[in-house]
Scaffold this active site. Structure first.
Site, mmCIF file in Angstrom:
data_model
loop_
_atom_site.group_PDB
_atom_site.id
_atom_site.type_symbol
_atom_site.label_atom_id
_atom_site.label_comp_id
_atom_site.label_asym_id
_atom_site.label_seq_id
_atom_site.Cartn_x
_atom_site.Cartn_y
_atom_site.Cartn_z
ATOM 1 C CG PHE A 175 -1.713 1.049 1.663
ATOM 2 C CD1 PHE A 175 -3.000 1.128 1.153
ATOM 3 C CD2 PHE A 175 -1.296 1.995 2.592
ATOM 4 C CE1 PHE A 175 -3.852 2.158 1.557
ATOM 5 C CE2 PHE A 175 -2.144 3.022 3.006
ATOM 6 C CZ PHE A 175 -3.430 3.092 2.478
ATOM 7 C CG LEU A 218 -1.143 7.454 2.294
ATOM 8 C CD1 LEU A 218 -2.070 8.089 1.254
ATOM 9 C CD2 LEU A 218 -1.938 7.166 3.570
ATOM 10 C CD GLU A 269 3.887 11.025 -2.477
ATOM 11 O OE1 GLU A 269 4.408 12.154 -2.636
ATOM 12 O OE2 GLU A 269 2.961 10.586 -3.176
ATOM 13 C CB ALA A 286 2.827 13.023 1.664
ATOM 14 C CB ILE A 298 6.135 0.505 0.523
ATOM 15 C CG1 ILE A 298 5.998 1.982 0.103
ATOM 16 C CG2 ILE A 298 4.908 -0.318 0.108
ATOM 17 C CD1 ILE A 298 4.912 2.778 0.805
ATOM 18 C CG HIS A 332 13.333 -12.089 30.171
ATOM 19 N ND1 HIS A 332 12.012 -11.740 30.169
ATOM 20 C CD2 HIS A 332 13.391 -13.334 29.604
ATOM 21 C CE1 HIS A 332 11.292 -12.711 29.620
ATOM 22 N NE2 HIS A 332 12.105 -13.691 29.271
ATOM 23 C CD GLU A 382 -1.245 -0.270 9.088
ATOM 24 O OE1 GLU A 382 -2.478 -0.181 9.198
ATOM 25 O OE2 GLU A 382 -0.644 -1.331 8.865
ATOM 26 C CB SER A 414 0.852 7.894 19.405
ATOM 27 O OG SER A 414 1.306 6.566 19.460
HETATM 28 N N1 COS Z 1 -12.924 7.598 6.154
HETATM 29 C C1 COS Z 1 -13.552 8.236 5.118
HETATM 30 N N2 COS Z 1 -13.275 9.512 4.774
HETATM 31 C C2 COS Z 1 -12.352 10.179 5.494
HETATM 32 C C3 COS Z 1 -11.666 9.585 6.576
HETATM 33 C C4 COS Z 1 -11.996 8.248 6.895
HETATM 34 N N3 COS Z 1 -11.401 7.620 7.897
HETATM 35 N N4 COS Z 1 -10.816 10.481 7.095
HETATM 36 C C5 COS Z 1 -10.950 11.606 6.381
HETATM 37 N N5 COS Z 1 -11.883 11.412 5.416
HETATM 38 C C6 COS Z 1 -12.372 12.390 4.423
HETATM 39 C C7 COS Z 1 -12.957 13.593 5.137
HETATM 40 O O1 COS Z 1 -14.316 13.397 5.450
HETATM 41 C C8 COS Z 1 -12.779 14.696 4.128
HETATM 42 O O2 COS Z 1 -13.807 14.603 3.168
HETATM 43 P P1 COS Z 1 -14.489 15.954 2.557
HETATM 44 O O3 COS Z 1 -13.386 16.625 1.802
HETATM 45 O O4 COS Z 1 -15.577 15.427 1.674
HETATM 46 O O5 COS Z 1 -14.952 16.739 3.724
HETATM 47 C C9 COS Z 1 -11.461 14.311 3.446
HETATM 48 O O6 COS Z 1 -11.284 12.911 3.682
HETATM 49 C C10 COS Z 1 -10.278 15.058 4.000
HETATM 50 O O7 COS Z 1 -10.276 14.797 5.397
HETATM 51 P P2 COS Z 1 -9.510 15.714 6.441
HETATM 52 O O8 COS Z 1 -9.813 17.148 6.157
HETATM 53 O O9 COS Z 1 -9.792 15.208 7.787
HETATM 54 O O10 COS Z 1 -7.995 15.428 6.036
HETATM 55 P P3 COS Z 1 -6.659 15.906 6.698
HETATM 56 O O11 COS Z 1 -5.717 16.314 5.633
HETATM 57 O O12 COS Z 1 -6.933 16.881 7.809
HETATM 58 O O13 COS Z 1 -6.042 14.547 7.284
HETATM 59 C C11 COS Z 1 -5.637 12.806 8.862
HETATM 60 C C12 COS Z 1 -6.651 13.737 8.177
HETATM 61 C C13 COS Z 1 -4.583 13.593 9.636
HETATM 62 C C14 COS Z 1 -6.461 11.977 9.813
HETATM 63 C C15 COS Z 1 -4.969 11.924 7.776
HETATM 64 O O14 COS Z 1 -4.099 12.662 6.950
HETATM 65 C C16 COS Z 1 -4.179 10.773 8.351
HETATM 66 O O15 COS Z 1 -4.741 9.768 8.777
HETATM 67 N N6 COS Z 1 -2.840 10.905 8.354
HETATM 68 C C17 COS Z 1 -1.990 9.798 8.747
HETATM 69 C C18 COS Z 1 -1.653 8.951 7.567
HETATM 70 C C19 COS Z 1 -1.199 7.604 7.990
HETATM 71 O O16 COS Z 1 -1.764 6.961 8.852
HETATM 72 N N7 COS Z 1 -0.139 7.156 7.366
HETATM 73 C C20 COS Z 1 0.360 5.870 7.682
HETATM 74 C C21 COS Z 1 1.097 5.308 6.593
HETATM 75 S S1 COS Z 1 0.233 4.251 5.609
HETATM 76 S S2 COS Z 1 0.550 2.509 6.379
#
Ligand code: COS
Length: 419
Positions: A131, A133, A135, A138, A165, A367, A392, A395
């Site tokens: 997966f 996502l 970068e 980012a 990844i 231990h 993922e 915290s």
């Molecule tokens: N399910 C469905 N839709 C979601 C969602 C979810 N869990 N979380 C956000 N969205 C939608 C929002 O509803 C919003 O939609 P609209 O534009 O229609 O209103 C859109 O996505 C943007 O959401 P938001 O404004 O909350 O986005 P942000 O940029 O503020 O980011 C966080 C939200 C911080 C929660 C997100 O970027 C995140 O989870 N970051 C961490 C990434 C991560 O876990 N990376 C791990 C590596 S991958 S293993």
């Protein structure tokens, strides 16, 4: 192995779940435990065990049989990941990432054709996948993606990279996000794609008979980069994915154009349940090791598990495991039922990551000097646990998700920087 939480099991698990758990547990103790330490030391991917796990159906536990799976459910996947993590986090994340990050979005957002072509291969374990996502620019700000996709006739041209990844090098099928345009409000339009490449370890994959499909159409200009040298999860494969004028057929767009970010956030809601199960498993595995060790180790004329200082800590440990298990199984059931589970998944992941960190530090402590050596698995568990507070979603991101559910979005610009 001793059953820690029988009454919780009775509440959530069916006979089929229990049978699956026995199968995974036997495999983990017979095939993984003897090699886990050495694979960790050598940072070597467990190809032989991947083949055996594919044959046992571990990669397809929650997916329908028509798409190459075993036909069970989210809770079954949770149990699989948890049991593997009790013994080896690297094996656990190799399976967990395949199920909840690679196959899950194809199952949820893919067309029937995409499911048949790609999911079937992932669910059967024929090939590995991942997966994309994150970068370089980012990470927590997942919308900061800079990978671009430009439409040219019947295909998209991708340029950019993804980092950290899981299964990045060994895998062949990936789901990734890229910016496909600008929304009407000026925001980035993010879409997702299915892309393929040859495994980086072709010789080994062919020798073992897993991890490579001759008949996959590989994406030109798509490759994996250098393998990360990590603190933990050392026997899992973590790499960069690189796109250089990569040609992706239009039919490989996953889900609707512009829906990639939201779809990946939905995927992460499930991934976080998988991570919670993984971290719960590490905490349980470390407890089992510690019960055994403190029950044998004698100092001052008695077993050290007879000392109240240790007994009380073990009591807290078990209590926290039961709490983490309730949260994780509850979130899994919600996801299975198609009910909202955003903050429940974040809470389970956050709770279990802190639990695994705390528990493995205790395990090393109890231990004593031996815990600080590679003679016992607890030092490996301690290193493996740390990623739980980072991967993922850190915290801090879990707390962001939870506090947004509790309080709504932050109001001021200043708060917005941190909330
Ligand atoms: N399910 C469905 N839709 C979601 C969602 C979810 N869990 N979380 C956000 N969205 C939608 C929002 O509803 C919003 O939609 P609209 O534009 O229609 O209103 C859109 O996505 C943007 O959401 P938001 O404004 O909350 O986005 P942000 O940029 O503020 O980011 C966080 C939200 C911080 C929660 C997100 O970027 C995140 O989870 N970051 C961490 C990434 C991560 O876990 N990376 C791990 C590596 S991958 S293993």
């Amino acid at each position: 192995m001793r059953e820690l939480s029988q009454s919780i099991d009775e509440r959530y698990l069916s006979d089929d779940h229990r049978l699956l758990r026995e199968t995974v547990r036997d495999f983990a103790s017979n095939e993984i435990a003897p090699v886990a330490g050495e694979l960790d030391r050598r940072s070597e991917f467990p190809w032989e065990n991947v083949k055996k796990m594919a044959d046992l159906g571990f990669f397809g536990v929650p997916w329908p049989e028509e798409y190459g799976g075993v036909g069970m459910d989210v809770l079954a996947a949770v149990i699989t990941v948890e049991e593997l993590a009790k013994v080896c986090a690297s094996h656990s994340i190799t399976v967990g990432a395949q199920i909840s990050l690679a196959a899950s979005p194809i199952y949820e957002f893919g067309t029937d054709e995409q499911k048949r072509e790609y999911m079937t291969r992932l669910a059967s374990g024929e090939v590995l996948g991942g997966f994309g996502l994150t970068e370089p620019q980012a990470g927590s700000d997942a919308q900061g993606t800079q990978t671009r996709a430009v439409k040219k006739g019947d295909h998209w041209t991708l340029n950019g990279s993804k980092i950290f990844i899981t299964n990045g090098g060994v895998g062949e099928i990936f789901v990734v996000t890229a910016v496909t345009g600008v929304g009407s409000d000026g925001s980035k339009e993010i879409s997702s794609f299915i892309v393929t490449k040859e495994t980086c370890d072709l010789e080994k994959a062919k020798a073992v008979g897993v991890g490579h499909a001759d008949d996959l159409d590989y994406t030109p200009g798509f490759s994996s980069g250098k393998k990360e040298d990590k603190l933990g999860w050392r026997a899992s494969d973590t790499r960069e994915l690189v796109f250089q004028d990569s040609i992706v057929p239009a039919e490989n767009m996953l889900g609707e154009q512009g829906e990639g970010f939201k779809n990946f956030m939905r995927t992460l809601d499930g991934g976080r349940i998988g991570m919670a199960a993984h971290l719960l498993g590490i905490a349980e595995g470390a407890l089992l090791q510690t019960i055994e060790y403190t029950g044998e180790r004698r100092q001052f004329g008695s077993r050290i598990s007879d000392f109240q200082a240790i007994r009380f800590e073990l009591a807290d440990w078990w209590m926290r495991i039961e709490a983490g298990k309730h949260m994780t199984y509850h979130a899994a059931v919600l996801r299975q039922q198609g009910k909202p589970h955003n903050h429940e998944a974040a809470m389970a992941k956050l709770f279990c990551s802190e639990l695994a960190g705390w528990a493995t530090l205790k395990a090393v402590q109890f231990h004593g000097g031996y815990g600080y050596t590679t003679d016992y698995p607890v030092e490996r568990m301690m290193r493996d646990a740390k990623i739980g507070e980072i991967g993922e979603g850190t915290s801090e991101i879990q707390r962001t998700v939870i506090s947004r559910q509790l309080l709504g979005p932050p109001q001021s610009d200043v708060d917005a920087q941190v909330g």
